[in-house]
Design a protein around this motif. Structure first.
Motif, PDB file in Angstrom:
ATOM      1  N   HIS A 135       0.685  -1.257   0.171  1.00 15.31           N
ATOM      2  CA  HIS A 135       0.031   0.003   0.075  1.00 15.31           C
ATOM      3  C   HIS A 135       1.055   1.109  -0.119  1.00 15.31           C
ATOM      4  O   HIS A 135       1.271   1.765   1.145  1.00 15.31           O
ATOM      5  CB  HIS A 135      -0.856  -0.058   1.316  1.00 15.31           C
ATOM      6  N   LEU A 136       1.032   1.668  -1.174  1.00 17.57           N
ATOM      7  CA  LEU A 136       2.202   2.798  -1.471  1.00 17.57           C
ATOM      8  C   LEU A 136       1.816   3.885  -0.604  1.00 17.57           C
ATOM      9  O   LEU A 136       2.510   4.906  -0.077  1.00 17.57           O
ATOM     10  CB  LEU A 136       2.075   3.292  -2.854  1.00 17.57           C
ATOM     11  N   ASN A 137       0.456   4.436  -0.347  1.00 19.74           N
ATOM     12  CA  ASN A 137      -0.001   5.499   0.113  1.00 19.74           C
ATOM     13  C   ASN A 137      -0.415   5.517   1.702  1.00 19.74           C
ATOM     14  O   ASN A 137      -1.060   6.539   2.132  1.00 19.74           O
ATOM     15  CB  ASN A 137      -1.043   6.266  -0.400  1.00 19.74           C
ATOM     16  N   GLY A 138      -0.163   4.224   2.095  1.00 18.75           N
ATOM     17  CA  GLY A 138      -0.461   3.715   3.447  1.00 18.75           C
ATOM     18  C   GLY A 138      -1.708   2.951   3.684  1.00 18.75           C
ATOM     19  O   GLY A 138      -2.645   2.985   2.698  1.00 18.75           O
ATOM     20  N   LYS A 139      -2.022   2.348   5.036  1.00 19.15           N
ATOM     21  CA  LYS A 139      -3.200   1.423   5.088  1.00 19.15           C
ATOM     22  C   LYS A 139      -4.147   2.131   6.127  1.00 19.15           C
ATOM     23  O   LYS A 139      -3.821   3.432   6.779  1.00 19.15           O
ATOM     24  CB  LYS A 139      -2.741   0.217   5.897  1.00 19.15           C
ATOM     25  N   LEU A 140      -5.379   1.544   6.300  1.00 19.25           N
ATOM     26  CA  LEU A 140      -6.307   2.219   7.204  1.00 19.25           C
ATOM     27  C   LEU A 140      -5.744   2.668   8.358  1.00 19.25           C
ATOM     28  O   LEU A 140      -5.995   3.315   9.281  1.00 19.25           O
ATOM     29  CB  LEU A 140      -7.607   1.430   7.396  1.00 19.25           C
ATOM     30  N   THR A 141      -4.678   1.601   9.010  1.00 17.68           N
ATOM     31  CA  THR A 141      -4.072   1.607  10.528  1.00 17.68           C
ATOM     32  C   THR A 141      -3.347   2.668  10.350  1.00 17.68           C
ATOM     33  O   THR A 141      -3.055   2.977  11.517  1.00 17.68           O
ATOM     34  CB  THR A 141      -3.667   0.217  10.654  1.00 17.68           C
ATOM     35  N   ASP A 142      -2.723   3.387   9.275  1.00 18.65           N
ATOM     36  CA  ASP A 142      -1.994   4.589   9.539  1.00 18.65           C
ATOM     37  C   ASP A 142      -2.625   5.659   9.620  1.00 18.65           C
ATOM     38  O   ASP A 142      -1.838   6.631   9.847  1.00 18.65           O
ATOM     39  CB  ASP A 142      -1.124   4.620   8.136  1.00 18.65           C
ATOM     40  N   LEU A 143      -3.862   5.750   9.636  1.00 18.05           N
ATOM     41  CA  LEU A 143      -4.688   6.977   9.565  1.00 18.05           C
ATOM     42  C   LEU A 143      -4.232   7.793  11.128  1.00 18.05           C
ATOM     43  O   LEU A 143      -4.084   7.213  11.881  1.00 18.05           O
ATOM     44  CB  LEU A 143      -5.929   6.734   9.638  1.00 18.05           C
ATOM     45  N   PRO A 144      -3.850   9.133  10.802  1.00 17.70           N
ATOM     46  CA  PRO A 144      -4.007   9.864   9.873  1.00 17.70           C
ATOM     47  C   PRO A 144      -2.941  10.236   9.058  1.00 17.70           C
ATOM     48  O   PRO A 144      -2.944  11.052   8.085  1.00 17.70           O
ATOM     49  CB  PRO A 144      -4.358  11.414  10.659  1.00 17.70           C
ATOM     50  N   ASN A 145      -1.619   9.462   9.108  1.00 22.30           N
ATOM     51  CA  ASN A 145      -0.479   9.660   8.653  1.00 22.30           C
ATOM     52  C   ASN A 145      -0.451   8.858   7.162  1.00 22.30           C
ATOM     53  O   ASN A 145       0.129   7.767   7.066  1.00 22.30           O
ATOM     54  CB  ASN A 145       0.647   9.103   9.403  1.00 22.30           C
ATOM     55  N   VAL A 146      -1.454   9.399   6.123  1.00 23.41           N
ATOM     56  CA  VAL A 146      -1.401   8.522   5.106  1.00 23.41           C
ATOM     57  C   VAL A 146      -1.121   9.554   3.878  1.00 23.41           C
ATOM     58  O   VAL A 146      -1.154  10.770   4.132  1.00 23.41           O
ATOM     59  CB  VAL A 146      -2.563   8.069   4.622  1.00 23.41           C
ATOM     60  N   THR A 147      -0.761   9.265   2.795  1.00 23.98           N
ATOM     61  CA  THR A 147      -0.497  10.053   1.675  1.00 23.98           C
ATOM     62  C   THR A 147      -1.996  10.460   0.788  1.00 23.98           C
ATOM     63  O   THR A 147      -2.646   9.197   0.076  1.00 23.98           O
ATOM     64  CB  THR A 147       0.481   9.513   0.547  1.00 23.98           C
ATOM     65  N   PHE A 148      -2.552  11.521   0.846  1.00 18.28           N
ATOM     66  CA  PHE A 148      -4.000  11.509   0.347  1.00 18.28           C
ATOM     67  C   PHE A 148      -3.941  13.060  -0.604  1.00 18.28           C
ATOM     68  O   PHE A 148      -4.388  13.086  -1.515  1.00 18.28           O
ATOM     69  CB  PHE A 148      -4.867  11.497   1.198  1.00 18.28           C
ATOM     70  N   SER A 149      -3.674  14.076   0.119  1.00 13.57           N
ATOM     71  CA  SER A 149      -3.718  15.629  -0.371  1.00 13.57           C
ATOM     72  C   SER A 149      -2.708  15.862  -1.421  1.00 13.57           C
ATOM     73  O   SER A 149      -1.642  15.246  -1.413  1.00 13.57           O
ATOM     74  CB  SER A 149      -4.091  16.229   0.612  1.00 13.57           C
ATOM     75  N   GLN A 150      -2.603  16.837  -2.184  1.00  8.23           N
ATOM     76  CA  GLN A 150      -1.832  17.357  -3.103  1.00  8.23           C
ATOM     77  C   GLN A 150      -0.598  17.589  -2.095  1.00  8.23           C
ATOM     78  O   GLN A 150       0.713  17.411  -2.483  1.00  8.23           O
ATOM     79  CB  GLN A 150      -2.210  18.591  -3.732  1.00  8.23           C
ATOM     80  N   ARG A 151      -0.672  18.158  -1.056  1.00  3.17           N
ATOM     81  CA  ARG A 151       0.379  18.640   0.035  1.00  3.17           C
ATOM     82  C   ARG A 151       1.187  17.429   0.380  1.00  3.17           C
ATOM     83  O   ARG A 151       2.417  17.345   0.516  1.00  3.17           O
ATOM     84  CB  ARG A 151      -0.058  19.406   1.237  1.00  3.17           C
ATOM     85  N   GLN A 152       0.265  16.405   0.796  1.00  2.00           N
ATOM     86  CA  GLN A 152       0.985  15.252   1.212  1.00  2.00           C
ATOM     87  C   GLN A 152       1.913  14.221   0.005  1.00  2.00           C
ATOM     88  O   GLN A 152       2.968  14.026   0.223  1.00  2.00           O
ATOM     89  CB  GLN A 152      -0.094  14.104   1.714  1.00  2.00           C
ATOM     90  N   TYR A 153       1.516  14.469  -1.125  1.00  2.00           N
ATOM     91  CA  TYR A 153       2.129  13.863  -2.252  1.00  2.00           C
ATOM     92  C   TYR A 153       3.348  14.722  -2.631  1.00  2.00           C
ATOM     93  O   TYR A 153       4.479  14.102  -2.700  1.00  2.00           O
ATOM     94  CB  TYR A 153       1.149  14.010  -3.417  1.00  2.00           C
ATOM     95  N   GLY A 154       3.330  16.235  -2.392  1.00  2.00           N
ATOM     96  CA  GLY A 154       4.610  17.049  -2.519  1.00  2.00           C
ATOM     97  C   GLY A 154       5.562  16.448  -1.488  1.00  2.00           C
ATOM     98  O   GLY A 154       6.827  16.584  -1.778  1.00  2.00           O
ATOM     99  N   GLU A 155       5.180  16.111  -0.015  1.00  2.83           N
ATOM    100  CA  GLU A 155       5.901  15.714   0.906  1.00  2.83           C
ATOM    101  C   GLU A 155       6.568  14.696   0.465  1.00  2.83           C
ATOM    102  O   GLU A 155       8.053  14.412   0.564  1.00  2.83           O
ATOM    103  CB  GLU A 155       4.971  15.464   2.410  1.00  2.83           C
ATOM    104  N   ARG A 156       5.871  13.672  -0.144  1.00  7.82           N
ATOM    105  CA  ARG A 156       6.317  12.435  -0.527  1.00  7.82           C
ATOM    106  C   ARG A 156       7.480  12.538  -1.634  1.00  7.82           C
ATOM    107  O   ARG A 156       8.496  11.933  -1.881  1.00  7.82           O
ATOM    108  CB  ARG A 156       5.352  11.374  -1.192  1.00  7.82           C
TER     109      ARG A 156
END
Length: 693
Positions: A22-43
Motif C-alpha cells: 500500500h504505497l499511500n498507507g493503510k487504514l491503520t496508518d490514519l491520519p498519517n497517509v498520503t492523500f492530499s496534494q500537499r502530502q504527495y508533495g511531501e513524498r
C-alpha cells in the motif's frame, strides 16, 4: 500473501512471499497517509525507497494496472528518473492498463512506455477475464515456487553436493559431441569419451594422494571434463565430494566456513582464476582449514601463469600440476566411435576411418573443442563461429549477442532478461529465442540460456566487437540487469554479479575500443554508464567503475566526484578505498605544487596500508598502487633530497612486503627494480653512495 504499508513497514529483502504494498498507507496508518496534494508533495520532496523499488520492477516486468489512472505524481517522478534516453529503443516489457475510459493524449503517452489500454472496469475485467484463468494462475504459482527453490539452492549455497548434481541430463547428451559445455551426465552417460590423460590422471592421483591438484590447459582443451570425471571417481569411492558453486559469490570467509562445516573430502573449483590474485591464498586456506580435503582446481594455462600460481605452490608438498594435452591417437578413435554411435559425424559421414583420423590429426590440430566443431562441420573453428554470427539476422542476432556476453563471463541469462534487453515485440523475440535453441546455438538449463561453450561465446563476442556491433547488446543487457537486480549490494545476486562484470571499466575499454578515434570510443563507453545511471545511482560499485574509468583517462576532477560518491556509499569497501587512494595519489602528482597535495598523499598512503592489513596482503594490487603512484609523487613533489630518500625507502619496504606474498608477480618485480634505481640515483646525487661503475 503479505500486506505491507510503504509508510510504516521496511522494504523487505529477498522475500519469498507475494507482497501487496500500500504505497499511500493503510487504514491503520490514519491520519498519517498520503492523500492530499500537499502530502504527495511531501513524498516527492525526499527519496522514497518504495517508489524507487516499484519503478525498478515496472522497468523489468510486465504489469497489469487496475484501479488507477496512472496520475500519481511520485510514480511519474521515478519513472522519468529511470526513463529511456532520446533515440534509444524502449526496453520496458509490454503492460496493460484496465480502466473504462482514457483520453487519447494519455493513451498516446502511455504507448511510449509500452502500456496498452484495455477498455473495462475492474469488476467486468475480473468476471470476463480473470475467472477464466484458474489453470494459468495455478501454473504461475507453481513457477513462482520453482524459481524460489532454484534461487535458494542455486545462487545462495557456496558449495554444492556433487551427488545431487550428477543427474543433470536434459536429453541432449549427443550435443556434447558437437562442442557443448560438459554436464555431469555427459560423463556418466558415456558421451564424454575417457581419454588417455584421464587414465593417467587417475593413476597419478592414486599413487601420490595429493592435497591440491591443478588441471591446466588451453581454452577448450577438456580441463573441466577431466576434472569432473576425476571427482566423480572420488564420489564413487564413497567420498564426500562438493563443487564450489559457480553461481555464488559469497565472501571468502563464508566459503571457508561452508567447506569446513560440510566435512568435504574433495572440492572441485572450476575456473578457479575467477578469484583473481587471491586464488592462491584461498586454496592454501582451504587446505589448512581442512586436513582431510583434496582441492581440484581448473585454470586456463594463461591465467595460471599470470596469477603466479606455479610459483606460489612450487615448493609445497602434495601439489600436482597437470596440463591437459592434445588428443592422442586413442582419444581420436574413441571420439570418432562416439560421434558415429550418436549419429553426429556430420562432414565426416561417408569418409573412411583413415580419412577421419587424418582430419582430426592434421586439419584440427588434435585440439578437443576445435576438433569436435571443425571435424563435423568441415569449417575451420573461427570460420564456423563467424559464419554462425553472420547468418543470424535481426533480433536473433541481438539475442545471440546477449547470450554470448553472459556466457563469456561464465554465466547464463534468463528469458526475462533477454526480453527486457531486447525490448520491442516480446512474442517475436521469444520466437527468435526458440529458433536459436532448436538450432542448438543456444542451450537451456532450467530457466537460463547460454551458448554451447564459453570458448564459442568468446569468439562470438570477438566477432561482434570487430564488426562494431557490441555496443547495443552491452547497453541493452546492462539496462535489463540493472532493472532486474534486487535491492541491496549487486554482488549478492546473480544479475548483479553479471552486471558488475559488464560494467568493468577495464573490460569496456577492451571490447569497445576500435583502435581509431579514442574520443568516440570513450563516448560509447560513457553512454553505457549513462544508460544505467538512473537505475544505479545509489550503488557504490557503479560509481567505483565510473571513477576508475575517468582516473585511467586522466579526468581526475570528475574521477574524484565519482569516487567520493562510492566512498560515501561504501566507506569500508577495500576496492573503493584502494581506487580512491589511487585517484588521490595520481591527482596529487598531477598538481604537485598544490599546498594541500602532501596532506592528500599522506591520507592515501594511510588508506592503502590499512587495506593491506585488513586483507592480510592477499591482494597484490594495493602494493602496486602504493609503489607506482608513490614513485610518481616522489618524482614530482617539491621536497628535498632527504625527504625524497625517506619516501623511496618507505615505498621499497612496502613493495618488498608485497613480493614476499606475491613473489611471482612480474609487475611488482619490475616496480621494485624501478624504485631501487630511483633510490640509487638520488642517493648518488646526494653523495650517500658512490656512483656505480
Amino acid at each position: 500473501v503479505r500486506s505491507l504499508s510503504a509508510l510504516t513497514d521496511p522494504l523487505p529483502g529477498n522475500a519469498q512471499d507475494l507482497l501487496v504494498v500500500h504505497l499511500n498507507g493503510k487504514l491503520t496508518d490514519l491520519p498519517n497517509v498520503t492523500f492530499s496534494q500537499r502530502q504527495y508533495g511531501e513524498r516527492q520532496a525526499s527519496w522514497d525507497l518504495w517508489y524507487a523499488n516499484l519503478v525498478r520492477e515496472l522497468v523489468h516486468l510486465p504489469v497489469l494496472y487496475v484501479g488507477t489512472s496512472l496520475n500519481e505524481p511520485p510514480l511519474w517522478q521515478y519513472v522519468e528518473a529511470r526513463g529511456r534516453k532520446s533515440g534509444e529503443r524502449e526496453l520496458r516489457p509490454g503492460s496493460y492498463l484496465v480502466t473504462p475510459s482514457l483520453a487519447l493524449a494519455k493513451r498516446t503517452a502511455l504507448r511510449h512506455y509500452n502500456i496498452d489500454w484495455i477498455e473495462s472496469d475492474g469488476a467486468a475485467f475480473s468476471q470476463e477475464i480473470l475467472t477464466t484463468l484458474d489453470a494459468q494462475a495455478a501454473t504461475g504459482l507453481h513457477e513462482f515456487r520453482r524459481q524460489s527453490s532454484l534461487a535458494v539452492g542455486g545462487d545462495s549455497d557456496p558449495i554444492l553436493d556433487v551427488a545431487a548434481l550428477a543427474n543433470d541430463s536434459v536429453d541432449d547428451e549427443r550435443e556434447f559431441l558437437l562442442g557443448r559445455e560438459p554436464r555431469w551426465s555427459d560423463i556418466t552417460g558415456g558421451y564424454a569419451v575417457e581419454r588417455e590423460f584421464d587414465r593417467s590422471l587417475a593413476s597419478q592421483v592414486e599413487g601420490s594422494a595429493p592435497r591440491v591438484i591443478f588441471i591446466t590447459g588451453t581454452a577448450g582443451a577438456g580441463k573441466t571434463t577431466s576434472a569432473k570425471r576425476l571427482v566423480l571417481a572420488y564420489a564413487a569411492e564413497g567420498k564426500r565430494v562438493y563443487l564450489l558453486n559457480p553461481d555464488s559469490m559469497k565472501p571468502i570467509p563464508v566459503i571457508r566456513t561452508a567447506v569446513t562445516v560440510s566435512s568435504a573430502e574433495v572440492l572441485l573449483i572450476d575456473d578457479a582464476d575467477r578469484f583473481g590474485h587471491v586464488t592462491a591464498g584461498l586454496i592454501r586456506d582451504l587446505v589448512a582449514d581442512n586436513p582431510g580435503v583434496t582441492v581440484v582446481a581448473c585454470v586456463r594455462s594463461a591465467r595460471f601463469g599470470a596469477l603466479g600460481l606455479g610459483e606460489d605452490f612450487a615448493d609445497q608438498p602434495g601439489v600436482l600440476n597437470l596440463t591437459t594435452p592434445l588428443l592422442e591417437d586413442a582419444d581420436i578413435d574413441g571420439l570418432l566411435a562416439a560421434l558415429d554411435t550418436a549419429n553426429r559425424l556430420g562432414f565426416l559421414k561417408g569418409k573412411s576411418l583413415a580419412q577421419r583420423r587424418q582430419i582430426f590429426t592434421r586439419v584440427c590440430g588434435r585440439q578437443l573443442l576445435v576438433a569436435m566443431i571443425e571435424a563435423t562441420s568441415g569449417l575451420r573453428f573461427d570460420e564456423k563461429i563467424e559464419s554462425e554470427c553472420e547468418q543470424i539476422e535481426g533480433n536473433s542476432r541481438l539475442v545471440y549477442a546477449l547470450a554470448a556476453l553472459a556466457t563469456s563471463f561464465r554465466m547464463s541469462i534468463t528469458t526475462q532478461e533477454i526480453l527486457a534487453a531486447c525490448g520491442g515485440d516480446a512474442p517475436a523475440v521469444m520466437r527468435d529465442m526458440n529458433a536459436l535453441e532448436r538450432e542448438h546455438l543456444l542451450v537451456r538449463t532450467g530457466d537460463r540460456l547460454a551458448l554451447r561453450h564459453r570458448v564459442v561465446a568468446e569468439r562470438a563476442v570477438r566477432y561482434f566487437r570487430e564488426s562494431r556491433q557490441l555496443a547495443t547488446p552491452i547497453r541493452g543487457l546492462a539496462f535489463s540487469l540493472a532493472a532486474s537486480a534486487p535491492p541491496g549490494p549487486l554482488r549478492q545476486n546473480r544479475p548483479g554479479r553479471l552486471l558488475i562484470r559488464l560494467l568493468s571499466h577495464e573490460w569496456l575499454l577492451q571490447v569497445l575500443a576500435s583502435g581509431g578515434d579514442r574520443d568516440s570510443d570513450l563516448a560509447e563507453i560513457r553512454e553505457v554508464y549513462e544508460t544505467v545511471e538512473p537505475l544505479l545511482s545509489n550503488d557504490y560499485h557503479y560509481w567505483l567503475q565510473r571513477g576508475s574509468l575517468e582516473t585511467e583517462q586522466g579526468r581526475l576532477d570528475l574521477a574524484k566526484n565519482f569516487l567520493d560518491q562510492a566512498v560515501g556509499l561504501a566507506p569500508d569497501d577495500v576496492f573503493v578505498r584502494t581506487e580512491w587512494a589511487y585517484m588521490t595519489l595520481k591527482r596529487a602528482a598531477a598538481n604537485a605544487q598544490d599546498p594541500g597535495a602532501s596532506a592528500q598523499v599522506e591520507l592515501a598512503f594511510e588508506e592503502l596500508l590499512d587495506v593491506i592489513e585488513r586483507q592480510q596482503g592477499r591482494d597484490a594490487y594495493p602494493f602496486h598502487v602504493f609503489g607506482s603512484q608513490g614513485l610518481s609523487w616522489a618524482r614530482r613533489a617539491p621536497m628535498g633530497a632527504e625527504a625524497r630518500i625517506q619516501l623511496l625507502s618507505q615505498l621499497r619496504q612496502v613493495v618488498a612486503r608485497g613480493l614476499e606474498r606475491h613473489g611471482g608477480r612480474a609487475d611488482l618485480i619490475t616496480l621494485a627494480a624501478d624504485l631501487q634505481r630511483e633510490y640509487l640515483m638520488i642517493a648518488v646525487e646526494d653523495g650517500r653512495v658512490d656512483e656505480p661503475r
